[in-house]
Design an enzyme around this catalytic site. Structure first.
Site, PDB file in Angstrom:
ATOM      1  N   GLU A 161       2.199   0.821 -10.762  1.00 58.25           N
ATOM      2  CA  GLU A 161       0.916   0.286 -10.293  1.00 58.25           C
ATOM      3  C   GLU A 161      -0.201   1.120 -10.911  1.00 58.25           C
ATOM      4  O   GLU A 161      -0.150   2.352 -10.903  1.00 58.25           O
ATOM      5  CB  GLU A 161       0.810   0.328  -8.769  1.00 58.25           C
ATOM      6  CG  GLU A 161      -0.524  -0.222  -8.271  1.00 58.25           C
ATOM      7  CD  GLU A 161      -0.666  -0.196  -6.752  1.00 58.25           C
ATOM      8  OE1 GLU A 161      -1.714  -0.640  -6.249  1.00 58.25           O
ATOM      9  OE2 GLU A 161       0.266   0.282  -6.075  1.00 58.25           O
ATOM     10  N   GLU A 182       5.352   0.067   0.062  1.00 56.22           N
ATOM     11  CA  GLU A 182       4.555   1.165  -0.471  1.00 56.22           C
ATOM     12  C   GLU A 182       4.450   2.272   0.577  1.00 56.22           C
ATOM     13  O   GLU A 182       4.569   2.032   1.783  1.00 56.22           O
ATOM     14  CB  GLU A 182       3.160   0.680  -0.869  1.00 56.22           C
ATOM     15  CG  GLU A 182       2.315   0.167   0.265  1.00 56.22           C
ATOM     16  CD  GLU A 182       0.898  -0.182  -0.182  1.00 56.22           C
ATOM     17  OE1 GLU A 182       0.457   0.370  -1.210  1.00 56.22           O
ATOM     18  OE2 GLU A 182       0.251  -0.997   0.490  1.00 56.22           O
ATOM     19  N   ASP A 211      -1.080  -7.964  -1.100  1.00 58.73           N
ATOM     20  CA  ASP A 211      -1.124  -6.518  -0.853  1.00 58.73           C
ATOM     21  C   ASP A 211      -1.470  -6.232   0.603  1.00 58.73           C
ATOM     22  O   ASP A 211      -2.113  -7.052   1.286  1.00 58.73           O
ATOM     23  CB  ASP A 211      -2.168  -5.900  -1.787  1.00 58.73           C
ATOM     24  CG  ASP A 211      -2.013  -4.391  -1.901  1.00 58.73           C
ATOM     25  OD1 ASP A 211      -0.962  -3.877  -1.455  1.00 58.73           O
ATOM     26  OD2 ASP A 211      -2.927  -3.739  -2.422  1.00 58.73           O
ATOM     27  N   GLU A 252      -2.403  -7.790  -7.525  1.00 62.25           N
ATOM     28  CA  GLU A 252      -2.255  -7.611  -6.087  1.00 62.25           C
ATOM     29  C   GLU A 252      -3.556  -7.997  -5.390  1.00 62.25           C
ATOM     30  O   GLU A 252      -4.611  -7.424  -5.671  1.00 62.25           O
ATOM     31  CB  GLU A 252      -1.891  -6.156  -5.772  1.00 62.25           C
ATOM     32  CG  GLU A 252      -0.569  -5.733  -6.388  1.00 62.25           C
ATOM     33  CD  GLU A 252      -0.183  -4.304  -6.013  1.00 62.25           C
ATOM     34  OE1 GLU A 252      -1.020  -3.640  -5.354  1.00 62.25           O
ATOM     35  OE2 GLU A 252       0.911  -3.855  -6.381  1.00 62.25           O
ATOM     36  N   ASN A 281      -4.657  -3.961  -8.846  1.00 61.88           N
ATOM     37  CA  ASN A 281      -5.344  -4.491  -7.665  1.00 61.88           C
ATOM     38  C   ASN A 281      -6.475  -5.415  -8.089  1.00 61.88           C
ATOM     39  O   ASN A 281      -7.229  -5.115  -9.016  1.00 61.88           O
ATOM     40  CB  ASN A 281      -5.903  -3.348  -6.827  1.00 61.88           C
ATOM     41  CG  ASN A 281      -4.801  -2.604  -6.087  1.00 61.88           C
ATOM     42  OD1 ASN A 281      -4.220  -3.120  -5.139  1.00 61.88           O
ATOM     43  ND2 ASN A 281      -4.495  -1.395  -6.546  1.00 61.88           N
TER      44      ASN A 281
END
Length: 773
Positions: A550, A727, A670, A640, A608
């Site tokens: 990520e 996560e 997310d 995400e 993101n």
């Protein structure tokens, strides 16, 4: 000495005048265009247009015997032997040619007998014989080498230089009168054919109005077979040269590629019509400056426009007339100077108009804030009056009544301004600088104004109530523009707090400065590459292999040190910078994937995506462009999207998500579990992945409810055909529990902290597939 000072003062006044400045600017622009030849491409294009207008056939006094493709085909070779060349020379000479130029390198002309035959033909010719001499420069070493014909032939002829000068645009615009070859000046072929005085080093411009296609040309094979009558060459200048496809061709302006000999003949035709004169640009520039002086000094616009129009017309017509007389000039430098002077005049006029109109409200005729700032009156307390319902009032009034409304407001404010000039800003804001800087006096006046404004005003027989609040700024050490804004902020605070007036608090400046600096610094950080991207590995829960990462943005602020993302990402969203920030991270992340693909073609990257970007029309095209730029397959990118209450109801956002999914980009929900998820929400979002929020993962081994929630989420996601990412995995115990539940991918400090790209690459290189502990 006194006289000298007076003269110096006069010169200073002259230099300060606007017309003189305009002429100096025009002169500078003209010199730049002339010296740097900035406008040369456009100048050449315009000249081509004039050539078409002046196009005329060649004089016919120069005839080309062309060793063309047909001749080469009939003879069998492009390199003719001495006897064949001798036959051409003899026939041209017998027909009464004045000059004969044999454009051939005579180093190899066949057998000794054939060479002797050519030497005999050259020696017995009555016409003047010309043979080529040239030089060449090695493009690698820069060494120069000269070519001269063999002495046995050269003693019967005069040498003619046959070099062509190719310009930067790959065209031949100018031609030399002569060149230095073998330590002696050799006239150019065009000079000898045209009868010009050879001047070594001097160039002249070729007149391409002479139609190259009209140059008399006969095939060499026809001459050899006596199919051409002697009248074709009688009294003419004859050139014998190759024009077949194998000879070097050049670009002649206005036509396609032509054999070089035709350019030599075009140059000779130019001289035959009179030795050309190139005046360049200095003289036209001087004339243009005189016209520019008339333009900038003219008091009436009509006169200045007339002079400018005549000057532009002359710039178009004069070169055409002069070129008919063989005189060439450059018009873009003088024209640029003239237009610059005109632009300076227009700008100066607009500036004067703006300075006059820019200080007056165009609707009411009252002085505005620009007039206040120009007055530079900063001593005293700045007072700002805000009419809170001004927009609603003006929206219901006819436009012609707004002036009456403002005049009545001015009339009441003048009672409290104590003779100070009142300035009108936009949207019902009025400002003045109080002459009396005592707080008690200012407050009494504001209280009096508040009482006065309790009574409605009458506009067009209508009674209108005004909601007015006041703001004060006492700090005379700051610029007037800042104090005006501060007073307006205080008036808005008073309105918000339900007060009649308020003073600006300087303590709020520091927080405001930091908030503004944060966004400014963020722009600077993106531009100067102060931001960087860290990559946190994503690990396959079953195999322990690192299958992706990520991308997480990081910022080492020069003043505040390391800033966590939550301190500037939110500000970027509120300040309209989230698109730049997101695309920066996306660009860096895809560049990283491109580097990793060589080791792992299935390595994925998650980025993101702010919900604010989901409504942007540029989102999908930008993602597609970056994927194409870095040559990354869409399936390797995961975007995400944070679970929110508004996402599922915005059709334009859902449309963008579908477009991203359609092109192959993977979507992930997310922070799952922290928002407003429903089965309908999961059905509408085309996500291939659900990412469980770290708050649930952290308590997985300590909270029965969190364990149930995580397990049910995994089972639900799998039943919908979606992967699950957990996560915030920070212990082996949590990892083992997730494996028992069937989680697909894990991410957290236990398996890998966010690291720079170089560290990630080293990890991938050294371990291949990293196993979870």
């Amino acid at each position: 000495m006194a006289e000298f000072r007076r003269n110096a003062v006069k010169i200073k006044h002259i230099l300060a005048r606007r017309p003189f400045k305009a002429l100096m600017i025009a002169l500078l622009v003209g010199l730049v265009f002339g010296v740097a030849q900035i406008g040369e491409p456009l100048e050449n294009m315009i000249e081509l247009g004039r050539n078409k207008l002046r196009s005329h056939p060649a004089s016919g006094s120069i005839v080309l015997i062309a060793i063309d493709d047909r001749s080469v085909g009939e003879i069998g070779s492009a390199h003719w032997n001495g006897s064949q060349l001798a036959s051409l020379v003899r026939q041209a000479d017998a027909a009464g040619a004045r000059q004969i130029h044999l454009d051939d390198e005579l180093d190899d002309v066949g057998t000794a007998r054939q060479a002797a035959d050519l030497e005999s033909a050259l020696g017995s010719a009555r016409a003047q014989i010309l043979l080529p001499a040239r030089f060449s420069i090695n493009p690698v070493s820069g060494a120069r080498s000269d070519y001269l014909p063999p002495a046995r032939f050269a003693r019967h002829a005069r040498l003619a230089n046959t070099n062509l000068f190719v310009w930067w645009d790959d065209r031949v615009w100018q031609h030399p009168y002569a060149a230095e070859i073998g330590d002696r000046p050799v006239p150019s072929l065009s000079s000898l054919l045209g009868g010009a005085d050879p001047k070594p080093g001097a160039l002249f411009r070729i007149d391409y109005a002479n139609d190259i296609r009209s140059i008399p040309m006969v095939s060499a094979s026809d001459v050899l077979d006596h199919r051409i009558g002697p009248e074709q060459f009688a009294g003419k200048r004859v050139v014998i040269a190759r024009t077949d496809i194998g000879v070097e061709h050049y670009r002649a302006p206005g036509v396609t590629l032509v054999p070089g000999i035709l350019i030599h003949i075009a140059a000779a035709e130019t001289i035959l019509r009179g030795v050309p004169l190139d005046l360049g640009w200095p003289i036209p520039l001087a004339v243009a400056l005189l016209l520019a002086a008339a333009v900038v000094c003219a008091r009436r616009r009509a006169i200045a426009a007339g002079i400018l129009a005549l000057a532009v017309a002359a710039a178009i017509i004069a070169p055409l007339l002069l070129e008919i007389a063989g005189i060439h000039i450059q018009m873009l430098p003088p024209l640029a100077a003239l237009l610059t002077a005109a632009v300076v005049r227009i700008v100066a006029r607009l500036r004067r108009t703006y300075q006059t109109r820019g200080t007056i409200n165009i609707v009411t005729g009252k002085p505005n804030l620009q007039a206040l700032h120009q007055a530079e009156r900063n001593a005293g307390i700045v007072v700002s009056a805000r009419v809170a319902n001004y927009a609603q009032i003006t929206a219901t009034l006819p436009p012609q009544n707004e002036k009456e409304l403002v005049e009545q407001i001015f009339g009441r404010l003048e009672f409290g301004a104590d003779g100070a000039q009142i300035y009108q800003a936009d949207e019902g804001v009025f400002v003045w600088v109080a002459r009396d800087d005592r707080d008690e006096s200012i407050v009494q006046r504001i209280e009096g104004l508040q009482a006065l404004f309790r009574s409605p005003i009458v506009v067009a027989t209508r009674l209108i109530d005004l909601a007015v609040t006041f703001g004060l700024d006492h700090d005379a050490s700051r610029p007037l523009a800042q104090r005006t804004s501060s007073a307006l902020v205080a008036a808005d605070e008073a309105l918000r707090d339900g007060k009649r007036w308020a003073s600006f608090n300087p303590a709020t400046i520091k927080d405001a400065d930091w908030a503004m600096s944060l966004l400014g610094r963020l722009d600077h950080a993106i531009d100067k590459k102060e931001l960087w991207v860290a990559y946190q590995p994503k690990v396959d829960c079953k195999t322990g292999a690192t299958i992706g990462a990520e991308a997480l943005v990081r910022w080492a602020h020069p003043e505040k040190g390391q800033l966590p993302p939550d301190q500037f990402v939110g500000a970027a969203e509120r300040g309209g910078r989230i698109d730049r920030l997101t695309y920066f991270v996306l660009d860096s992340a895809l560049a990283a994937v491109a580097r990793i693909q060589g080791r792992d073609p299935d390595f994925t990257m998650a980025v993101n995506l702010s919900v604010l970007l989901l409504s942007s029309r540029t989102l999908v095209p930008t993602v597609e462009a970056l994927l194409l730029q870095h040559r990354v397959e869409p399936r390797l990118l995961t975007l995400e999207v944070t679970e929110t209450s508004t996402l599922g109801s915005a059709e334009d956002q859902l449309a963008n998500l579908k477009r991203l999914s359609d092109i192959g980009v993977q979507l992930s929900i997310d922070d799952y579990g922290t928002g407003f998820s429903t089965l309908e929400y999961l059905r509408r979002i085309p996500a291939s992945e659900i990412k469980i929020d770290r708050s649930f993962i952290a308590m997985l081994c300590n909270s029965q409810s969190d364990r149930i929630m995580v397990n049910s989420t995994i089972q639900l996601a799998h039943s919908l055909g979606r992967k699950v990412v957990a996560e915030g995995v920070e212990s082996q115990e949590i990892l083992d529990e997730l494996r028992r539940m069937g989680c697909d991918v894990i991410q957290g400090y236990h398996t890998g902290r966010p690291v720079p790209l170089a560290v990630l690459l080293k990890r991938l290189k050294s371990t291949g597939a990293q196993e979870a502990a």
